[in-house]
Design a protein around this motif. Sequence first.
Motif, PDB file in Angstrom:
ATOM      1  N   ARG A 119      -6.404   7.525  40.242  1.00  0.00           N
ATOM      2  CA  ARG A 119      -6.216   8.916  40.660  1.00  0.00           C
ATOM      3  C   ARG A 119      -5.448   9.001  41.972  1.00  0.00           C
ATOM      4  O   ARG A 119      -4.759   9.963  42.226  1.00  0.00           O
ATOM      5  CB  ARG A 119      -7.570   9.552  40.898  1.00  0.00           C
ATOM      6  N   GLU A 120      -5.645   8.002  42.843  1.00  0.00           N
ATOM      7  CA  GLU A 120      -5.037   8.079  44.174  1.00  0.00           C
ATOM      8  C   GLU A 120      -3.515   8.159  44.063  1.00  0.00           C
ATOM      9  O   GLU A 120      -2.904   7.486  43.255  1.00  0.00           O
ATOM     10  CB  GLU A 120      -5.406   6.847  45.013  1.00  0.00           C
ATOM     11  N   SER A 156      -9.191   3.384  40.420  1.00  0.00           N
ATOM     12  CA  SER A 156      -9.531   4.259  41.549  1.00  0.00           C
ATOM     13  C   SER A 156     -10.709   3.682  42.331  1.00  0.00           C
ATOM     14  O   SER A 156     -11.560   2.995  41.773  1.00  0.00           O
ATOM     15  CB  SER A 156      -9.951   5.645  41.041  1.00  0.00           C
ATOM     16  N   THR A 158     -13.878   4.318  43.334  1.00  0.00           N
ATOM     17  CA  THR A 158     -14.928   5.272  42.991  1.00  0.00           C
ATOM     18  C   THR A 158     -16.129   4.507  42.446  1.00  0.00           C
ATOM     19  O   THR A 158     -15.989   3.364  42.001  1.00  0.00           O
ATOM     20  CB  THR A 158     -14.435   6.276  41.914  1.00  0.00           C
ATOM     21  N   ASP A 159     -17.297   5.123  42.505  1.00  0.00           N
ATOM     22  CA  ASP A 159     -18.485   4.525  41.890  1.00  0.00           C
ATOM     23  C   ASP A 159     -18.618   4.928  40.427  1.00  0.00           C
ATOM     24  O   ASP A 159     -19.528   4.481  39.742  1.00  0.00           O
ATOM     25  CB  ASP A 159     -19.757   4.979  42.624  1.00  0.00           C
ATOM     26  N   ASP A 160     -17.747   5.801  39.979  1.00  0.00           N
ATOM     27  CA  ASP A 160     -17.840   6.343  38.624  1.00  0.00           C
ATOM     28  C   ASP A 160     -17.337   5.294  37.619  1.00  0.00           C
ATOM     29  O   ASP A 160     -16.135   5.144  37.409  1.00  0.00           O
ATOM     30  CB  ASP A 160     -17.003   7.627  38.560  1.00  0.00           C
ATOM     31  N   GLN A 163     -15.047   6.396  34.804  1.00  0.00           N
ATOM     32  CA  GLN A 163     -13.679   6.623  35.260  1.00  0.00           C
ATOM     33  C   GLN A 163     -12.921   5.294  35.339  1.00  0.00           C
ATOM     34  O   GLN A 163     -11.798   5.163  34.843  1.00  0.00           O
ATOM     35  CB  GLN A 163     -13.717   7.319  36.638  1.00  0.00           C
ATOM     36  N   ASP A 199     -15.558  -4.205  40.569  1.00  0.00           N
ATOM     37  CA  ASP A 199     -15.401  -3.671  39.210  1.00  0.00           C
ATOM     38  C   ASP A 199     -15.017  -4.722  38.163  1.00  0.00           C
ATOM     39  O   ASP A 199     -14.726  -4.374  37.026  1.00  0.00           O
ATOM     40  CB  ASP A 199     -14.412  -2.485  39.207  1.00  0.00           C
TER      41      ASP A 199
END
Length: 223
Positions: A119-120, A156, A158-160, A163, A199
């Motif tokens: 996303r960034e 991204s 993120t912790d999601d 995603q 991740d």
Amino acid sequence: MSSIQSEIQHICASLPEGVQLVAVSKFHPEEAIMQAYEAGQRVFGESHVQELQRKHDALPGDIEWHFIGHLQTNKVKYIAPYVSLIHAIDTPRLLAEVSRQGLKCGRRIPCLLQLHVAREETKFGFTPDEAEEFLRGGEWRQMEGAELCGIMCMASLTDDEEQIASEFDVAHQFFLHARDTYFSDQPSFCQCSWGMSDDYPIAVLHGATLVRIGSKIFGQRQY
Ligand SMILES: *Cc1c(COP(=O)(O)O)cnc(C)c1O
């Protein structure tokens, strides 16, 4: 056994067959790399040219050095003689320069195209549309000092986890499409570089063949 060595062993034991560990040693001293080396690790990733040059000169010759970060065109020449894989080709111009320098050294330098899936806004890389256009254009086929061997991406921050998984899936789908469309006669187009300390377990479930892991092995970096 040091914590570096036990982390290496733990990670390698957890990776499925066909997934290789790139130990990301940027900002860590040569002694730390030698500990990993003594645990059997031979593939290391660096992201700064000067630092890589220094370590390459000082450390054992059977280490495979991967360049994993953003590479400036004017610095390709320093690493061209020995780099084993350049992960982050982010412009056609960079690939052309890698090819030029590869030819000068009498070699084909293995490279991955960096796909922008996060996303960034700030991350480097080709969008899937740009990568498609570039591959369709076919100029890369004449760049004989560089060999495209697969796709690299960063998810991204993120912790999601869903995603992150969906971003790796976008990259993996693109890889499969590119392989079947443009590289069906090139079995060396086989690498998917994604997954870092936080991740990589998701990455190995979503097509990764190379995981780039730094802080989980070496601890926090001193900048
Ligand atoms: C630093 C870096 C890594 C490793 O990150 P960790 O979170 O320390 O595992 C992986 N890939 C790239 C491109 C990097 O710059």
